[in-house]
Design a protein around this motif. Structure first.
Motif, PDB file in Angstrom:
ATOM      1  N   ARG A 217       0.848  -1.193   0.000  1.00  0.00           N
ATOM      2  CA  ARG A 217       0.000   0.000   0.000  1.00  0.00           C
ATOM      3  C   ARG A 217       0.879   1.238   0.000  1.00  0.00           C
ATOM      4  NH1 ARG A 217      -2.035  -3.974   2.988  1.00  0.00           N
ATOM      5  NH2 ARG A 217      -4.265  -4.435   2.886  1.00  0.00           N
ATOM      6  N   GLU A 218       0.272   2.355  -0.325  1.00  0.00           N
ATOM      7  CA  GLU A 218       1.006   3.615  -0.212  1.00  0.00           C
ATOM      8  C   GLU A 218       1.244   3.910   1.258  1.00  0.00           C
ATOM      9  OE1 GLU A 218       0.581   6.951  -2.471  1.00  0.00           O
ATOM     10  OE2 GLU A 218      -0.512   6.060  -4.132  1.00  0.00           O
ATOM     11  N   GLY A 219       2.382   4.548   1.522  1.00  0.00           N
ATOM     12  CA  GLY A 219       2.712   4.859   2.899  1.00  0.00           C
ATOM     13  C   GLY A 219       3.511   3.730   3.530  1.00  0.00           C
ATOM     14  N   ARG A 220       4.024   3.997   4.702  1.00  0.00           N
ATOM     15  CA  ARG A 220       4.913   3.050   5.372  1.00  0.00           C
ATOM     16  C   ARG A 220       4.127   2.059   6.209  1.00  0.00           C
ATOM     17  NH1 ARG A 220       7.625   2.897  10.300  1.00  0.00           N
ATOM     18  NH2 ARG A 220       9.655   1.861  10.225  1.00  0.00           N
ATOM     19  N   ASP A 221       4.474   0.770   6.075  1.00  0.00           N
ATOM     20  CA  ASP A 221       3.884  -0.275   6.897  1.00  0.00           C
ATOM     21  C   ASP A 221       4.678  -0.349   8.205  1.00  0.00           C
ATOM     22  OD1 ASP A 221       3.033  -2.591   8.133  1.00  0.00           O
ATOM     23  OD2 ASP A 221       3.075  -3.814   6.322  1.00  0.00           O
ATOM     24  N   ALA A 235       8.826  -1.610  -5.265  1.00  0.00           N
ATOM     25  CA  ALA A 235       7.950  -2.633  -5.818  1.00  0.00           C
ATOM     26  C   ALA A 235       6.602  -2.048  -6.216  1.00  0.00           C
ATOM     27  CB  ALA A 235       7.769  -3.759  -4.800  1.00  0.00           C
ATOM     28  N   ARG A 236       6.049  -1.205  -5.350  1.00  0.00           N
ATOM     29  CA  ARG A 236       4.759  -0.579  -5.670  1.00  0.00           C
ATOM     30  C   ARG A 236       4.857   0.281  -6.923  1.00  0.00           C
ATOM     31  NH1 ARG A 236       3.255   4.328  -4.603  1.00  0.00           N
ATOM     32  NH2 ARG A 236       4.780   4.633  -2.933  1.00  0.00           N
ATOM     33  N   GLU A 237       5.954   1.037  -7.043  1.00  0.00           N
ATOM     34  CA  GLU A 237       6.135   1.886  -8.222  1.00  0.00           C
ATOM     35  C   GLU A 237       6.249   1.049  -9.496  1.00  0.00           C
ATOM     36  OE1 GLU A 237       8.388   5.554  -5.850  1.00  0.00           O
ATOM     37  OE2 GLU A 237       9.569   4.058  -6.923  1.00  0.00           O
ATOM     38  N   ALA A 238       6.895  -0.102  -9.399  1.00  0.00           N
ATOM     39  CA  ALA A 238       7.009  -0.978 -10.569  1.00  0.00           C
ATOM     40  C   ALA A 238       5.644  -1.522 -10.977  1.00  0.00           C
ATOM     41  CB  ALA A 238       7.972  -2.124 -10.282  1.00  0.00           C
ATOM     42  N   LEU A 239       4.844  -1.925 -10.000  1.00  0.00           N
ATOM     43  CA  LEU A 239       3.502  -2.413 -10.302  1.00  0.00           C
ATOM     44  C   LEU A 239       2.663  -1.326 -10.967  1.00  0.00           C
ATOM     45  CD1 LEU A 239       2.774  -4.360  -6.992  1.00  0.00           C
ATOM     46  CD2 LEU A 239       3.081  -5.381  -9.260  1.00  0.00           C
ATOM     47  N   GLU A 240       2.761  -0.120 -10.446  1.00  0.00           N
ATOM     48  CA  GLU A 240       2.001   0.987 -11.014  1.00  0.00           C
ATOM     49  C   GLU A 240       2.445   1.306 -12.440  1.00  0.00           C
ATOM     50  OE1 GLU A 240       2.653   4.002  -8.105  1.00  0.00           O
ATOM     51  OE2 GLU A 240       1.063   3.266  -6.760  1.00  0.00           O
ATOM     52  N   THR A 270       2.094  -7.655  -4.652  1.00  0.00           N
ATOM     53  CA  THR A 270       0.909  -7.319  -5.425  1.00  0.00           C
ATOM     54  C   THR A 270       0.353  -5.995  -4.917  1.00  0.00           C
ATOM     55  OG1 THR A 270      -0.511  -8.596  -3.937  1.00  0.00           O
ATOM     56  CG2 THR A 270       0.336  -9.728  -5.891  1.00  0.00           C
ATOM     57  N   ALA A 271      -0.481  -5.378  -5.738  1.00  0.00           N
ATOM     58  CA  ALA A 271      -1.042  -4.081  -5.374  1.00  0.00           C
ATOM     59  C   ALA A 271      -2.248  -4.262  -4.472  1.00  0.00           C
ATOM     60  CB  ALA A 271      -1.442  -3.309  -6.630  1.00  0.00           C
ATOM     61  N   ALA A 272      -2.384  -3.378  -3.511  1.00  0.00           N
ATOM     62  CA  ALA A 272      -3.510  -3.437  -2.586  1.00  0.00           C
ATOM     63  C   ALA A 272      -4.814  -3.113  -3.289  1.00  0.00           C
ATOM     64  CB  ALA A 272      -3.295  -2.480  -1.419  1.00  0.00           C
ATOM     65  N   GLN A 273      -4.710  -2.325  -4.347  1.00  0.00           N
ATOM     66  CA  GLN A 273      -5.899  -2.001  -5.133  1.00  0.00           C
ATOM     67  C   GLN A 273      -5.451  -1.892  -6.577  1.00  0.00           C
ATOM     68  OE1 GLN A 273      -7.174   1.631  -3.372  1.00  0.00           O
ATOM     69  NE2 GLN A 273      -5.516   2.863  -4.210  1.00  0.00           N
ATOM     70  N   SER A 274      -6.403  -2.008  -7.469  1.00  0.00           N
ATOM     71  CA  SER A 274      -6.031  -2.021  -8.895  1.00  0.00           C
ATOM     72  C   SER A 274      -5.530  -0.659  -9.315  1.00  0.00           C
ATOM     73  CB  SER A 274      -7.251  -2.414  -9.739  1.00  0.00           C
ATOM     74  OG  SER A 274      -8.283  -1.473  -9.578  1.00  0.00           O
TER      75      SER A 274
END
Length: 280
Positions: A217-221, A235-240, A270-274
């Motif tokens: 997800r966006e933001g820090r876990d 990883a999130r940026e690559a998915l996006e 994987t992305a938390a949302q599409s």
């Protein structure tokens, strides 16, 4: 050229076995699967800084994210360690495996462009301060024609920071995010970030708590700390950007490297949302 492309990030900690990562890259090359290798070199930076007497520091952002403090002296050490020690070691390992490779930094042909972070907020002794002399940057673009040309010739590009800032001077950029940006810009099918751990762990002290899949997800876990935070951001940026298979995987063993490069093992991100995939 993007079809079938794998972007591999070889982590720079002492735990990651660069020889194992290079052996995995060599296998992809033998199988005619195009690959770009991105690397860091944190262990070599620390070792060289100690030899040169350059003190290293860290910046802790208000959200708890830790990054390297890159004053001008540290930037010199980073550049020397990556371009002068880490990269030649990888090139020699690939050469021993019969893989033609070319070493590049983001300065070559303006491959990596970045915006310098002119004011960074950091927490020091419980107070938030503004740091203005840091030579770090945020990636803004990747020039892909040279990378495509090298791949078309059967040559593996081996790429690392620094990047070129607007003022024409180098800035340090995070190598995980370099790998992510390259994967997105080149339409890669797979991005594998090799690290000195099995993958993303539910409990950092328990190697058996591996997440087979992690929804980022966006933001820090708050459950994830250390260098894993920026890997998840990358990883999130690559998915996006449209990369289909993104993994954070164990770079300590030949077997785990091979599994991850085949799309198994480690933690699949994987992305938390599409997201609407936007290929550049």
């Amino acid at each position: 050229m993007g079809t079938g492309l794998t972007v591999v990030k070889c982590g720079g900690t002492a735990e990651v076995q660069a020889e194992a990562v290079c052996a995995g890259v060599a296998r992809l090359v033998r199988e005619k699967r195009p690959v770009v290798l991105v690397h860091g070199g944190s262990a070599m930076v620390t070792e060289l800084a100690g030899r040169l007497g350059v003190p290293l520091g860290e910046l802790v952002s208000p959200d708890g994210t830790v990054s390297r403090r890159t004053d001008p002296a540290t930037l010199e050490v980073v550049t020397l360690a990556l371009a002068g020690k880490a990269k030649p070691a990888l090139l020699m390992a690939l050469a021993r495996l019969g893989v033609p490779a070319v070493g590049l930094t983001g300065l070559d042909a303006g491959l990596l462009r970045a915006r310098r972070k002119t004011a960074l907020r950091a927490v020091v002794d419980g107070r938030t301060v503004v740091v203005r002399d840091d030579r770090s940057g945020r990636l803004s673009s990747v020039a892909t024609p040279l990378l495509h040309a090298l791949l078309a010739e059967g040559t593996v590009p081996v790429l690392s920071p620094p990047a070129l800032a607007e003022d024409g001077l180098p800035v340090n950029v995070n190598a995980d995010r370099v790998a992510s940006a390259v994967a997105g810009a080149m339409g890669a099918e797979r991005l594998v970030l090799f690290t000195g751990a099995p993958g993303v762990l539910a409990d950092s002290s328990d190697p058996g708590s591996l997440h087979a899949e992690y929804r980022v997800r966006e933001g820090r876990d708050p459950a994830v700390g250390g260098g894993m935070t920026v890997k998840l951001t990358a990883a999130r940026e690559a998915l996006e950007a449209g990369v289909g298979d993104v993994r954070i995987a164990d770079g300590r063993f030949a077997r785990t490297v091979a599994d991850a490069l085949d799309g198994h093992g480690g933690t699949r991100i994987t992305a938390a949302q599409s997201h609407t995939a936007q290929r550049r």
